[in-house]
Design a protein around this motif. Structure first.
Motif, PDB file in Angstrom:
ATOM      1  N   ARG A  54       0.863  -1.178   0.000  1.00 28.99           N
ATOM      2  CA  ARG A  54       0.000   0.000   0.000  1.00 28.99           C
ATOM      3  C   ARG A  54       0.900   1.229   0.000  1.00 28.99           C
ATOM      4  O   ARG A  54       1.961   1.232   0.633  1.00 28.99           O
ATOM      5  N   ARG A  55       0.470   2.271  -0.720  1.00 29.24           N
ATOM      6  CA  ARG A  55       1.225   3.526  -0.753  1.00 29.24           C
ATOM      7  C   ARG A  55       0.290   4.674  -0.409  1.00 29.24           C
ATOM      8  O   ARG A  55      -0.866   4.700  -0.849  1.00 29.24           O
ATOM      9  N   PHE A  56       0.825   5.632   0.345  1.00 29.08           N
ATOM     10  CA  PHE A  56       0.041   6.769   0.806  1.00 29.08           C
ATOM     11  C   PHE A  56       0.808   8.071   0.576  1.00 29.08           C
ATOM     12  O   PHE A  56       2.039   8.103   0.628  1.00 29.08           O
ATOM     13  N   GLN A  57       0.060   9.133   0.351  1.00 31.38           N
ATOM     14  CA  GLN A  57       0.587  10.483   0.458  1.00 31.38           C
ATOM     15  C   GLN A  57       0.020  11.080   1.740  1.00 31.38           C
ATOM     16  O   GLN A  57      -1.204  11.131   1.924  1.00 31.38           O
ATOM     17  N   LEU A  58       0.897  11.481   2.638  1.00 29.69           N
ATOM     18  CA  LEU A  58       0.506  12.026   3.935  1.00 29.69           C
ATOM     19  C   LEU A  58       0.734  13.533   3.943  1.00 29.69           C
ATOM     20  O   LEU A  58       1.732  14.021   3.392  1.00 29.69           O
ATOM     21  N   VAL A  59      -0.171  14.258   4.561  1.00 30.83           N
ATOM     22  CA  VAL A  59      -0.041  15.713   4.729  1.00 30.83           C
ATOM     23  C   VAL A  59      -0.124  16.029   6.214  1.00 30.83           C
ATOM     24  O   VAL A  59      -1.061  15.597   6.896  1.00 30.83           O
ATOM     25  N   VAL A  60       0.861  16.766   6.698  1.00 30.64           N
ATOM     26  CA  VAL A  60       0.882  17.246   8.078  1.00 30.64           C
ATOM     27  C   VAL A  60       0.685  18.752   8.040  1.00 30.64           C
ATOM     28  O   VAL A  60       1.424  19.470   7.356  1.00 30.64           O
ATOM     29  N   GLU A  61      -0.316  19.249   8.772  1.00 31.99           N
ATOM     30  CA  GLU A  61      -0.638  20.679   8.773  1.00 31.99           C
ATOM     31  C   GLU A  61      -0.320  21.292  10.131  1.00 31.99           C
ATOM     32  O   GLU A  61      -0.748  20.778  11.175  1.00 31.99           O
ATOM     33  N   GLY A  62       0.464  22.373  10.105  1.00 30.71           N
ATOM     34  CA  GLY A  62       0.782  23.118  11.308  1.00 30.71           C
ATOM     35  C   GLY A  62       0.509  24.590  11.093  1.00 30.71           C
ATOM     36  O   GLY A  62      -0.547  24.972  10.579  1.00 30.71           O
ATOM     37  N   GLU A  63       1.481  25.418  11.420  1.00 33.73           N
ATOM     38  CA  GLU A  63       1.317  26.858  11.241  1.00 33.73           C
ATOM     39  C   GLU A  63       2.674  27.456  10.876  1.00 33.73           C
ATOM     40  O   GLU A  63       3.662  27.262  11.595  1.00 33.73           O
ATOM     41  N   ALA A  64       2.726  28.192   9.767  1.00 37.50           N
ATOM     42  CA  ALA A  64       3.950  28.869   9.356  1.00 37.50           C
ATOM     43  C   ALA A  64       4.087  30.176  10.126  1.00 37.50           C
ATOM     44  O   ALA A  64       3.162  31.003  10.139  1.00 37.50           O
ATOM     45  N   ARG A  65       5.237  30.362  10.776  1.00 33.02           N
ATOM     46  CA  ARG A  65       5.485  31.583  11.557  1.00 33.02           C
ATOM     47  C   ARG A  65       6.957  31.949  11.454  1.00 33.02           C
ATOM     48  O   ARG A  65       7.789  31.168  11.019  1.00 33.02           O
ATOM     49  N   HIS A  66       7.287  33.134  11.906  1.00 33.98           N
ATOM     50  CA  HIS A  66       8.652  33.649  11.844  1.00 33.98           C
ATOM     51  C   HIS A  66       9.586  32.761  12.658  1.00 33.98           C
ATOM     52  O   HIS A  66       9.311  32.447  13.822  1.00 33.98           O
ATOM     53  N   ALA A  67      10.712  32.370  12.031  1.00 33.00           N
ATOM     54  CA  ALA A  67      11.631  31.449  12.696  1.00 33.00           C
ATOM     55  C   ALA A  67      12.302  32.071  13.912  1.00 33.00           C
ATOM     56  O   ALA A  67      12.570  31.388  14.907  1.00 33.00           O
ATOM     57  N   GLY A  68      12.587  33.375  13.841  1.00 34.97           N
ATOM     58  CA  GLY A  68      13.260  34.000  14.969  1.00 34.97           C
ATOM     59  C   GLY A  68      12.325  34.443  16.059  1.00 34.97           C
ATOM     60  O   GLY A  68      12.672  34.419  17.244  1.00 34.97           O
ATOM     61  N   GLY A  69      11.133  34.844  15.690  1.00 38.90           N
ATOM     62  CA  GLY A  69      10.234  35.444  16.662  1.00 38.90           C
ATOM     63  C   GLY A  69       9.293  34.486  17.352  1.00 38.90           C
ATOM     64  O   GLY A  69       8.558  34.902  18.252  1.00 38.90           O
ATOM     65  N   THR A  70       9.291  33.206  16.981  1.00 39.64           N
ATOM     66  CA  THR A  70       8.328  32.257  17.553  1.00 39.64           C
ATOM     67  C   THR A  70       9.028  31.323  18.525  1.00 39.64           C
ATOM     68  O   THR A  70       9.851  30.499  18.119  1.00 39.64           O
ATOM     69  N   PRO A  71       8.730  31.401  19.820  1.00 37.89           N
ATOM     70  CA  PRO A  71       9.366  30.502  20.788  1.00 37.89           C
ATOM     71  C   PRO A  71       8.872  29.064  20.588  1.00 37.89           C
ATOM     72  O   PRO A  71       7.824  28.826  19.979  1.00 37.89           O
TER      73      PRO A  71
END
Length: 438
Positions: A237-254
């Motif tokens: 079996r083969r799957f395409q998986l999608v993981v959804e998060g949130e894009a934010r500033h790399a420096g400003g996001t703790p």
């Protein structure tokens, strides 16, 4: 059973040299300058079909390109009066000529070329001296399947599925990386999508299917043996998986505010390995991983990854997928992420027919010295055209040693000596099947 093949060892060695030389010749038919790549319905596909047709005619076969783009050669059984006997079934030999990107030169190709050499060994002159015929109770066919790998459209076994009569009309909307649909590619190649069903064969037309293939793993090499009988082909079996998060500033996001899709996908990939390693005869592979928006200074907001899941038995494969689903729920819940899966391929395990396993075993035994133990019997974790053909005919497979077991890579290898032994064993297997069928 006593060996039935009577052939000059020099002829077998010459057959192996032809196979190796033609593998080199086909390797020069490629879409890239720095590797081997041949995909379905491309100019390279057309070129290798023309070469295969030329070699088929050289051994006395009639040739045609079928409605799905597979190249087919046939050596008819001829009656004592000299007329072709089109009503007898055909024993089909073959494999595929398409490749993955940056491929080796033997995966699939060896099986097609060995099939041609078996025809050369077993053919007999027609009674009227005008050509060649099959002296067996069945015709002989060699098929160069056109899309085993699924490289271009993401769906494997297209060519052999057409022959098996399992073509799915939903596939016409599949697209390649340039947005070309499978339907459009068919037309561009000179094929008629409305006639793809004409490639299908009926069970009564086939006496069976035998495929020789390099082992795409290290078991034969580790055993110090050159040939093996294949017992079954992996359930997949083969799957395409999608993981959804949130894009934010790399420096400003703790860290405690991050919903990093890449870290979730990475943990998912490790979970696949951990779960599958704990299971007998299960293999899970994450072969693709992409992140979005993909900037160096942005926390990844979305990740796409592939999963290739294979097992010896369908039930075990599905049980492991259930365990992976539950683990991904846990991972994504802990990280504040969402995930979803789309299944893009499913194939049941295919078991080689007992009779064809027996004749392949007899064929291999005929190449061994007296007193040497019989050949290994190996489960194939890799998929093959025989999987599709199993829907319409009994199938059998012979594995050849692949040093170090590497495949889908330029370092893929097989020796001329093993090709010689394999060709002789395959020819002997055909004769053993003929004797068993009377």
């Amino acid at each position: 059973m006593a060996a039935l093949l009577r052939t000059d060892p020099g002829a077998v060695a010459a057959a192996a040299r032809r196979v190796m030389d033609r593998c080199d010749e086909l390797a020069r038919v490629t879409a890239t300058d720095d590797g081997i790549e041949r995909v379905y319905l491309s100019e390279e596909h057309a070129r290798v079909n023309r070469l295969a047709a030329q070699w088929m005619r050289e051994v006395g076969m009639t040739t045609r390109q079928d409605a799905a783009g597979n190249q087919v050669g046939r050596l008819d059984r001829v009656t004592p009066s000299g007329t072709p006997d089109p009503d007898v079934p055909a024993l089909m030999l073959g494999s595929h000529l398409d490749t993955v990107p940056d491929a080796g030169r033997y995966d699939g190709i060896v099986g097609v070329l060995m099939g041609l050499e078996v025809v050369r060994m077993l053919r007999a002159p027609c009674p009227d001296g005008t050509g060649w015929r099959s002296p067996l109770p069945f015709a002989l066919e060699v098929v160069a399947f056109s899309d085993e790998e699924g490289t271009r459209f993401g769906k494997a076994l297209l060519g052999s599925s057409a022959v098996a009569g399992t073509w799915d009309p939903d596939w016409w909307s599949l697209t390649d990386d340039d947005g070309v649909t499978l339907h459009e590619a068919f037309v561009g190649f000179g094929l008629d999508p409305a006639r793809v069903g004409e490639a299908a064969r009926r069970p009564e037309e086939l006496a069976g299917y035998l495929e020789a293939h390099i082992e795409q793993g290290p078991e034969l090499d580790e055993r110090g043996e050159s040939l093996a009988v294949v017992s079954s082909i992996a359930s997949a079996r083969r799957f395409q998986l999608v993981v959804e998060g949130e894009a934010r500033h790399a420096g400003g996001t703790p860290y405690d505010r991050r919903r990093d899709a890449l870290l979730g996908a990475s943990e998912a990939a490790l979970a696949v390995e951990r779960i599958c390693r704990a299971e007998h005869h299960m293999i899970g592979t994450v072969g693709q991983l992409e992140t979005y928006p993909g900037a160096v200074n942005v926390v990844p907001g979305e990740a796409h990854l592939s999963l290739d899941l294979r097992g010896e038995l369908d039930g075990d494969r599905d049980r492991v997928w259930g365990a992976i689903e539950r683990e991904l729920d846990t991972i994504m819940g802990r990280r504040g992420l969402r995930w979803r899966a789309r299944e893009i391929h499913s194939a049941p395990a295919v078991f080689c027919a007992p009779l064809l396993q027996d004749v392949v075993r007899e064929g291999i035994v005929s190449t061994l010295d007296r007193g040497v133990d019989g050949p290994a019997t190996i489960f194939s974790r890799a998929g093959h055209d025989a999987m599709a053909l199993g829907a319409v005919a009994d199938v059998g497979m012979l594995f050849l040693r692949n040093p170090d077991g590497i495949s889908h890579h330029p370092d893929e290898d097989v020796s001329a000596a093993d090709v010689a032994s394999g060709t002789r064993a395959l020819a002997e297997a055909v004769l053993q099947l003929a004797a068993a069928r009377g």
